[in-house]
Design a protein around this motif. Structure first.
Motif, PDB file in Angstrom:
ATOM      1  N   ARG A 266       1.001  -6.944  11.731  1.00  0.00           N
ATOM      2  CA  ARG A 266       0.226  -6.263  12.756  1.00  0.00           C
ATOM      3  C   ARG A 266       1.160  -5.466  13.666  1.00  0.00           C
ATOM      4  NH1 ARG A 266      -3.304 -10.450  15.961  1.00  0.00           N
ATOM      5  NH2 ARG A 266      -1.480 -11.743  15.584  1.00  0.00           N
TER       6      ARG A 266
ATOM      7  N   VAL B 137      -7.334 -13.251  -3.338  1.00  0.00           N
ATOM      8  CA  VAL B 137      -6.599 -12.099  -3.870  1.00  0.00           C
ATOM      9  C   VAL B 137      -5.549 -12.640  -4.839  1.00  0.00           C
ATOM     10  CG1 VAL B 137      -5.128 -10.137  -3.358  1.00  0.00           C
ATOM     11  CG2 VAL B 137      -6.922 -10.783  -1.752  1.00  0.00           C
TER      12      VAL B 137
ATOM     13  N   PHE C  58       0.510 -15.224  -7.680  1.00  0.00           N
ATOM     14  CA  PHE C  58       0.188 -16.050  -6.525  1.00  0.00           C
ATOM     15  C   PHE C  58      -1.127 -15.598  -5.922  1.00  0.00           C
ATOM     16  CE2 PHE C  58       3.123 -12.754  -5.240  1.00  0.00           C
ATOM     17  CZ  PHE C  58       2.472 -12.162  -4.181  1.00  0.00           C
ATOM     18  N   ASP C  59      -1.691 -16.481  -5.129  1.00  0.00           N
ATOM     19  CA  ASP C  59      -3.020 -16.252  -4.565  1.00  0.00           C
ATOM     20  C   ASP C  59      -2.950 -16.195  -3.048  1.00  0.00           C
ATOM     21  OD1 ASP C  59      -4.104 -16.388  -7.107  1.00  0.00           O
ATOM     22  OD2 ASP C  59      -4.323 -18.564  -6.991  1.00  0.00           O
ATOM     23  N   THR C  60      -3.790 -15.357  -2.500  1.00  0.00           N
ATOM     24  CA  THR C  60      -3.925 -15.264  -1.046  1.00  0.00           C
ATOM     25  C   THR C  60      -5.408 -15.260  -0.715  1.00  0.00           C
ATOM     26  OG1 THR C  60      -1.894 -13.972  -0.889  1.00  0.00           O
ATOM     27  CG2 THR C  60      -3.393 -13.872   0.992  1.00  0.00           C
ATOM     28  N   ALA C  61      -5.806 -16.126   0.178  1.00  0.00           N
ATOM     29  CA  ALA C  61      -7.223 -16.215   0.543  1.00  0.00           C
ATOM     30  C   ALA C  61      -7.549 -15.193   1.624  1.00  0.00           C
ATOM     31  CB  ALA C  61      -7.551 -17.610   1.039  1.00  0.00           C
TER      32      ALA C  61
ATOM     33  N   ASP D 220      -6.897 -12.215   6.825  1.00  0.00           N
ATOM     34  CA  ASP D 220      -6.130 -13.177   6.037  1.00  0.00           C
ATOM     35  C   ASP D 220      -6.342 -14.583   6.593  1.00  0.00           C
ATOM     36  OD1 ASP D 220      -4.495 -13.523   8.247  1.00  0.00           O
ATOM     37  OD2 ASP D 220      -2.772 -12.493   7.396  1.00  0.00           O
ATOM     38  N   ASP D 221      -5.654 -15.559   6.005  1.00  0.00           N
ATOM     39  CA  ASP D 221      -5.931 -16.935   6.414  1.00  0.00           C
ATOM     40  C   ASP D 221      -5.403 -17.260   7.811  1.00  0.00           C
ATOM     41  OD1 ASP D 221      -3.303 -16.926   5.822  1.00  0.00           O
ATOM     42  OD2 ASP D 221      -3.367 -18.527   4.333  1.00  0.00           O
TER      43      ASP D 221
ATOM     44  N   VAL E   5      -6.758  -7.673   7.828  1.00  0.00           N
ATOM     45  CA  VAL E   5      -6.056  -7.042   6.716  1.00  0.00           C
ATOM     46  C   VAL E   5      -6.586  -5.626   6.514  1.00  0.00           C
ATOM     47  CG1 VAL E   5      -5.621  -7.143   4.244  1.00  0.00           C
ATOM     48  CG2 VAL E   5      -5.631  -9.251   5.597  1.00  0.00           C
TER      49      VAL E   5
ATOM     50  N   THR F  79       0.606 -10.389   6.201  1.00  0.00           N
ATOM     51  CA  THR F  79      -0.012  -9.254   6.891  1.00  0.00           C
ATOM     52  C   THR F  79       0.740  -8.964   8.186  1.00  0.00           C
ATOM     53  OG1 THR F  79      -2.140  -9.959   6.024  1.00  0.00           O
ATOM     54  CG2 THR F  79      -2.173  -8.324   7.777  1.00  0.00           C
TER      55      THR F  79
ATOM     56  N   SER G  43      -3.267  -6.412  -8.336  1.00  0.00           N
ATOM     57  CA  SER G  43      -4.039  -7.368  -7.548  1.00  0.00           C
ATOM     58  C   SER G  43      -5.520  -7.266  -7.874  1.00  0.00           C
ATOM     59  CB  SER G  43      -3.830  -7.139  -6.055  1.00  0.00           C
ATOM     60  OG  SER G  43      -2.542  -7.524  -5.666  1.00  0.00           O
TER      61      SER G  43
ATOM     62  N   GLN H 217       0.809  -1.211   0.000  1.00  0.00           N
ATOM     63  CA  GLN H 217       0.000   0.000   0.000  1.00  0.00           C
ATOM     64  C   GLN H 217       0.850   1.272   0.000  1.00  0.00           C
ATOM     65  OE1 GLN H 217      -2.475  -1.214   3.378  1.00  0.00           O
ATOM     66  NE2 GLN H 217      -4.223  -1.384   2.002  1.00  0.00           N
TER      67      GLN H 217
ATOM     68  N   SER I 102       4.975 -17.116  -1.261  1.00  0.00           N
ATOM     69  CA  SER I 102       3.825 -17.591  -2.028  1.00  0.00           C
ATOM     70  C   SER I 102       2.537 -16.876  -1.666  1.00  0.00           C
ATOM     71  CB  SER I 102       3.645 -19.096  -1.811  1.00  0.00           C
ATOM     72  OG  SER I 102       3.476 -19.358  -0.435  1.00  0.00           O
ATOM     73  N   GLN I 103       2.552 -16.104  -0.582  1.00  0.00           N
ATOM     74  CA  GLN I 103       1.340 -15.411  -0.155  1.00  0.00           C
ATOM     75  C   GLN I 103       1.669 -14.012   0.338  1.00  0.00           C
ATOM     76  OE1 GLN I 103      -1.220 -17.515   2.580  1.00  0.00           O
ATOM     77  NE2 GLN I 103      -2.300 -18.230   0.778  1.00  0.00           N
TER      78      GLN I 103
ATOM     79  N   PHE J  50      -9.553  -3.821   1.737  1.00  0.00           N
ATOM     80  CA  PHE J  50      -8.233  -4.140   1.198  1.00  0.00           C
ATOM     81  C   PHE J  50      -8.124  -3.602  -0.215  1.00  0.00           C
ATOM     82  CE2 PHE J  50      -5.210  -7.459  -0.557  1.00  0.00           C
ATOM     83  CZ  PHE J  50      -4.104  -6.743  -0.134  1.00  0.00           C
TER      84      PHE J  50
ATOM     85  N   THR K  26      -2.584 -11.925  -7.188  1.00  0.00           N
ATOM     86  CA  THR K  26      -1.575 -10.883  -7.384  1.00  0.00           C
ATOM     87  C   THR K  26      -0.615 -11.283  -8.494  1.00  0.00           C
ATOM     88  OG1 THR K  26      -1.709 -10.231  -5.062  1.00  0.00           O
ATOM     89  CG2 THR K  26       0.258  -9.548  -6.255  1.00  0.00           C
TER      90      THR K  26
ATOM     91  N   VAL L  16      -5.726 -12.649  10.707  1.00  0.00           N
ATOM     92  CA  VAL L  16      -5.178 -11.325  10.994  1.00  0.00           C
ATOM     93  C   VAL L  16      -5.938 -10.304  10.157  1.00  0.00           C
ATOM     94  CG1 VAL L  16      -3.137  -9.856  10.881  1.00  0.00           C
ATOM     95  CG2 VAL L  16      -2.921 -12.267  11.494  1.00  0.00           C
TER      96      VAL L  16
END
Lengths: 321, 230
Positions: free
Chosen positions: A307, B104, B119-122, B161-162, B167, A305, B71, A243, A301-302, B209, B106, B165
């Motif tokens: 905090r 997501v 790649f993918d993020t759920a 996120d998975d 986002v 996030t 994304s 971001q 790969s992901q 997001f 990207t 957490v």
């Protein structure tokens, strides 16, 4: 007490060499308290008067002091005629005629530290007087930009690897681009692009000298870098804030190839891992024999996030070139 | 813009309450409506970002792009739970809870050393919303069994996120319409109506997001079964 040198300037060939810290690698080098008092050499060089030099150095100190999440502060005491590399208990920034280092080195920072605690008690910055210098960006290497880099060492920061270089046909490397003041290879003569701090620099100084708010407001990403199940040492891991578009990096170290990228504002991050092949590994590690540069650039790969006040774990797998 | 939109919705709620006082719901409609459904939320771009370095003056100056990313929040199946309170024959208010797990996707492009990657993020996405429902009684059909309606409201968006957490969080305004079809109207039971409901909504998100912090629009479609009681 231990005296260590950090060679961190560019040269006519724009390459650096570094002796590295003769310190316990687990020991953090930093000043015990502020403000850090420093003298400025009073020499005039062609194109750079003592006063212009003092002002340029002062602006570089001010840039570091302006980082709102760090507590490092400085006080200029005045001019001095002493050599910057004399071990006299006085922190001095100035020109040095006799340079015992590679003649391509633009400047060097020496740190006098207390054995055991790692507390810095003196730090001198010597600019190579044989190099053409400038304070107005017209010609010669920019005093303010190089001072900004050296003051990072004075504060205890090592080199960062956020930058791209290319090999010169005649030998050495030429910097193409940099995303940190602490990249070990300077911009070209005549450039003033190196006068500003980047997110990586701010994270570094804030990690060393944090305000209470910084520790509460930021988090970190940690993990391991592996290749076929084996640990990778010396991999450069960069956290890209998706971001704010900022980059903060660090290295995988130790027998397990662990890394920690700290000082990250909360948000989504993309992790990029690359071999340390844009500068001599000796510029970053004292023991560079274990640095593995035989892998391809990769990404986690992901999205990771971060905090505030927490550590996010993300392991990275790389493949051989 | 946002404040104006919110004011209009509040006005609609007040208007609905006023009408409710003057026109009680018809017998056999049921005051409390509970619905459970499934649907889809359309995907949309959530922006891009560039990792840039400062270029050496000798390289032409300016910025040097290390890599770029784009994304997209992909289309996802969504579950929907609604609780409505009929204020009058025309107006009702609803509270809803929506859940989806959009991916997501990207794309990393132009990396000077790594080329392109994807790649993918759920994400787990929750939307809690409040709506005003206007039943279009003049358009009722099939002996009153088929009832079109318009719906609009505001919601709170929460995306995790998975690792659970957070986002991002944000707001989501929606407007749309649909139909309800009564399958069963028992004459003498506390259950007043059982039926199915289909609707389409335009969902306008603020925050959430997004790589560029822009307002994004998507479409949701839902089919649900409902039970009206009391």
């Amino acid at each position: 007490m231990v005296l260590a040198f950090v060679l961190a300037g560019a040269s006519p060939l724009e390459a650096y060499l570094k002796l590295g810290f003769a310190q316990d690698p687990d020991q953090v080098l930093r000043w015990g308290g502020g403000p850090i008092r420093y003298f400025v050499g009073d020499r005039d060089l062609p194109g750079v008067s003592g006063e212009a030099f003092r002002q340029a150095v002062g602006r570089a100190f001010a840039s570091w002091e302006a980082v709102p999440t760090a507590t490092a502060t400085f006080t200029e005491v005045g001019f001095t005629g002493l050599s910057p590399l004399s071990e006299d208990g006085v922190t001095t920034v100035g020109f040095e005629d006799v340079f015992d280092f590679d003649d391509r080195v633009l400047a060097v920072t020496s740190l006098l530290t207390r054995t055991g605690s790692g507390e810095i008690i003196e730090a001198d910055i010597a600019f190579n007087a044989a190099v053409a210098w400038s304070t107005d960006g017209q010609s010669g290497f920019d005093v303010e930009a190089i001072a900004l880099h050296e003051i990072g060492h004075l504060l205890g920061l090592g080199h960062s690897a956020i930058g791209e270089t290319e090999l010169r046909p005649t030998g050495g490397r030429r910097v193409i681009a940099s995303g940190t003041a602490m990249f070990p290879i300077a911009f070209s003569s005549g450039s003033i692009e190196g006068r500003r701090l980047h997110a990586d620099d701010r994270a570094g100084v804030s990690d060393l000298y944090p305000t209470p708010e910084f520790q509460q407001a930021t988090g970190s990403i940690s993990g391991r870098v592996q290749k076929g199940g084996a640990s990778v040492v010396g991999a450069h891991v960069v956290a890209f804030n998706m971001q704010t578009e900022t980059l903060v990096g660090n290295f995988s170290i130790g027998s397990e190839g662990r890394f920690v990228v700290a000082g990250l504002p909360p948000g989504p991050y993309l992790l990029r891992v690359e071999p340390l092949d844009d500068a001599d590994p000796d510029s970053f590690f004292q023991d560079s024999d274990t640095v593995d540069v035989d892998f391809r650039v990769g990404f986690a790969s992901q999205i990771v996030t971060v905090r505030a006040g927490a550590d996010a774990v993300a392991d990275l797998e790389v493949v051989s070139k | 813009m946002t404040r104006g939109g919110r004011s209009r919705v509040v006005a609609a709620v007040v208007l609905g309450a006023g009408l409710a006082a003057s026109a009680p719901p018809a017998a056999g409609q049921g005051r409390l409506e509970i619905g459970v459904g499934v649907g889809a939320i359309s995907g949309y771009q959530i922006g891009g970002a560039e990792a840039t370095l400062t270029a050496n003056t000798g390289s032409g100056g300016g910025e040097f792009t290390l890599f770029s990313i784009e994304s997209e929040l992909e289309t996802a199946i969504a579950l929907d739970l609604r609780l409505g309170w009929r204020l009058s024959r025309i107006f009702a208010v609803e509270a809803g809870l929506g859940y989806a797990t959009p991916n997501v996707a990207t794309q990393v492009t132009g990396d000077v050393e790594a080329g392109s990657r994807s790649f993918d993020t759920a994400l787990s996405q929750w939307i809690i919303d409040g709506s005003v429902v206007v039943h279009l009684t003049a358009l009722e059909a099939v002996d009153g069994r088929l009832r079109p309606f318009l719906v609009g409201g505001l919601g709170y968006l929460r995306q995790l996120d998975d690792g659970s957490v957070l986002v991002a969080s944000g707001r989501a305004a929606h407007a749309g319409g649909g139909v309800k079809y009564a399958l069963w109207n028992p004459a003498d039971s506390w259950i007043q109506r059982v039926g199915v409901r289909a609707e389409l909504r335009l969902l306008i998100r603020n925050d959430g997001f997004d790589l560029e912090d822009r307002r994004r629009t998507s479409v949701t479609g839902h089919a649900s079964v409902f039970l009206a009681v009391f």
